[in-house]
Design an enzyme around this catalytic site. Structure first.
Site, PDB file in Angstrom:
ATOM      1  N   CYS A 110      37.571  44.192  30.804  1.00  0.00           N
ATOM      2  CA  CYS A 110      36.700  43.947  32.427  1.00  0.00           C
ATOM      3  C   CYS A 110      35.860  45.639  31.289  1.00  0.00           C
ATOM      4  O   CYS A 110      35.886  46.168  30.881  1.00  0.00           O
ATOM      5  CB  CYS A 110      37.147  45.024  33.304  1.00  0.00           C
ATOM      6  N   HIS A 153      38.153  37.107  38.533  1.00  0.00           N
ATOM      7  CA  HIS A 153      37.716  38.028  38.158  1.00  0.00           C
ATOM      8  C   HIS A 153      36.334  38.566  38.162  1.00  0.00           C
ATOM      9  O   HIS A 153      35.942  39.408  39.726  1.00  0.00           O
ATOM     10  CB  HIS A 153      38.134  38.265  36.690  1.00  0.00           C
ATOM     11  N   GLU A 154      35.437  37.860  38.905  1.00  0.00           N
ATOM     12  CA  GLU A 154      34.458  37.993  39.407  1.00  0.00           C
ATOM     13  C   GLU A 154      33.980  38.566  41.070  1.00  0.00           C
ATOM     14  O   GLU A 154      33.379  39.887  41.470  1.00  0.00           O
ATOM     15  CB  GLU A 154      33.103  37.344  38.651  1.00  0.00           C
ATOM     16  N   HIS A 157      35.648  41.859  42.016  1.00  0.00           N
ATOM     17  CA  HIS A 157      34.319  42.920  41.875  1.00  0.00           C
ATOM     18  C   HIS A 157      33.728  42.628  43.053  1.00  0.00           C
ATOM     19  O   HIS A 157      32.713  44.054  43.594  1.00  0.00           O
ATOM     20  CB  HIS A 157      33.627  42.864  40.460  1.00  0.00           C
TER      21      HIS A 157
HETATM   22  C1  SB7 Z   1      39.387  38.397  30.751  1.00  0.00           C
HETATM   23  C2  SB7 Z   1      37.442  38.772  31.042  1.00  0.00           C
HETATM   24  C3  SB7 Z   1      37.021  39.006  32.412  1.00  0.00           C
HETATM   25  C4  SB7 Z   1      37.480  37.431  32.766  1.00  0.00           C
HETATM   26  C5  SB7 Z   1      38.129  36.790  33.270  1.00  0.00           C
HETATM   27  C6  SB7 Z   1      39.238  37.614  32.174  1.00  0.00           C
HETATM   28  C7  SB7 Z   1      35.387  39.261  32.399  1.00  0.00           C
HETATM   29  C8  SB7 Z   1      35.333  40.590  31.369  1.00  0.00           C
HETATM   30  C9  SB7 Z   1      33.455  40.503  31.662  1.00  0.00           C
HETATM   31  N1  SB7 Z   1      34.402  41.572  32.938  1.00  0.00           N
HETATM   32  O1  SB7 Z   1      33.764  42.935  33.490  1.00  0.00           O
HETATM   33  C10 SB7 Z   1      32.914  41.065  34.115  1.00  0.00           C
HETATM   34  O2  SB7 Z   1      33.442  41.151  35.498  1.00  0.00           O
HETATM   35 NI    NI Z   2      35.358  42.738  35.081  1.00  0.00          NI
END
Ligand code: SB7
Ligand code: NI
Length: 181
Positions: A110, A153-154, A157
């Protein structure tokens, strides 16, 4: 342009808040935020620009990572067939998902976390999602593989959830109360 100094890190309260819905059509300010977020991702994936501005490469970025607790995120990622999923979304959500789960072999990282956190982050393998785009169009997408993982993942958040909250055995204080979505 957005650079690493604009991205808040662990400990910032915005990362643990439930983000607010964006009123639609989006305001000029919200549109600009969404546009800049997508621009950041493209810059971060361009070797020359990334080196010049010292950007960590990212496939997604959520507004709370800029200290803005609104339901906006950007993703710029290709799947295994080289299809590009490049969007900024307002009020994104998961409509339905597979029972089957998946994960990235090496775990997740992240941009708001300046350390490696090992461990498997379980994610739904397939999701059907909707959100409003920069063009103020409501779209529905079916995602699988990496784009599906990034979307989850987003979306996390926007709900104050960090990827390591979902790692089994991680001694995070949020793990036990964690909703699936
Ligand atoms: C690995 C990396 C991400 C998502 C899923 C698996 C994005 C990393 C960047 N971020 O921190 C976005 O929130
Ligand atoms: Ni992230």
């Amino acid at each position: 342009m957005i650079t690493m100094k604009d991205i808040v890190r662990e400990g910032h309260p915005a990362l643990r808040k439930m983000a607010e819905e964006v009123s639609l059509p989006p305001s000029e300010e919200d549109r600009e935020t969404a546009e800049k977020m997508l621009e950041f991702l493209k810059n971060s994936q361009d070797p020359e620009i990334a080196e010049k501005y010292n950007l960590r490469s990212g496939v997604g970025l959520a507004a709370p990572q800029l200290g803005i607790t609104k339901r906006i995120f950007a993703m710029h990622v290709t799947d295994d067939k080289d299809n590009l999923y490049s969007y900024s979304f307002f009020n994104p959500r998961i409509i339905s998902h597979s029972v089957e789960e998946t994960h990235i072999e090496g775990g997740e990282g992240c941009l708001s976390v300046d350390r490696e956190v090992p461990g498997i982050v379980p994610r739904y393998k397939r999701i059907k999602v909707e959100g409003t785009t920069l063009e103020n169009e409501k779209v529905t997408l079916r995602l699988r593989g990496l784009p599906a993982i990034v979307f989850q993942h987003e979306l996390d958040h926007l709900n104050g959830i960090m990827f390591y909250d979902r790692i089994d055995d991680y001694k995070g204080k949020f793990k036990k109360e964690l909703p699936k979505l």
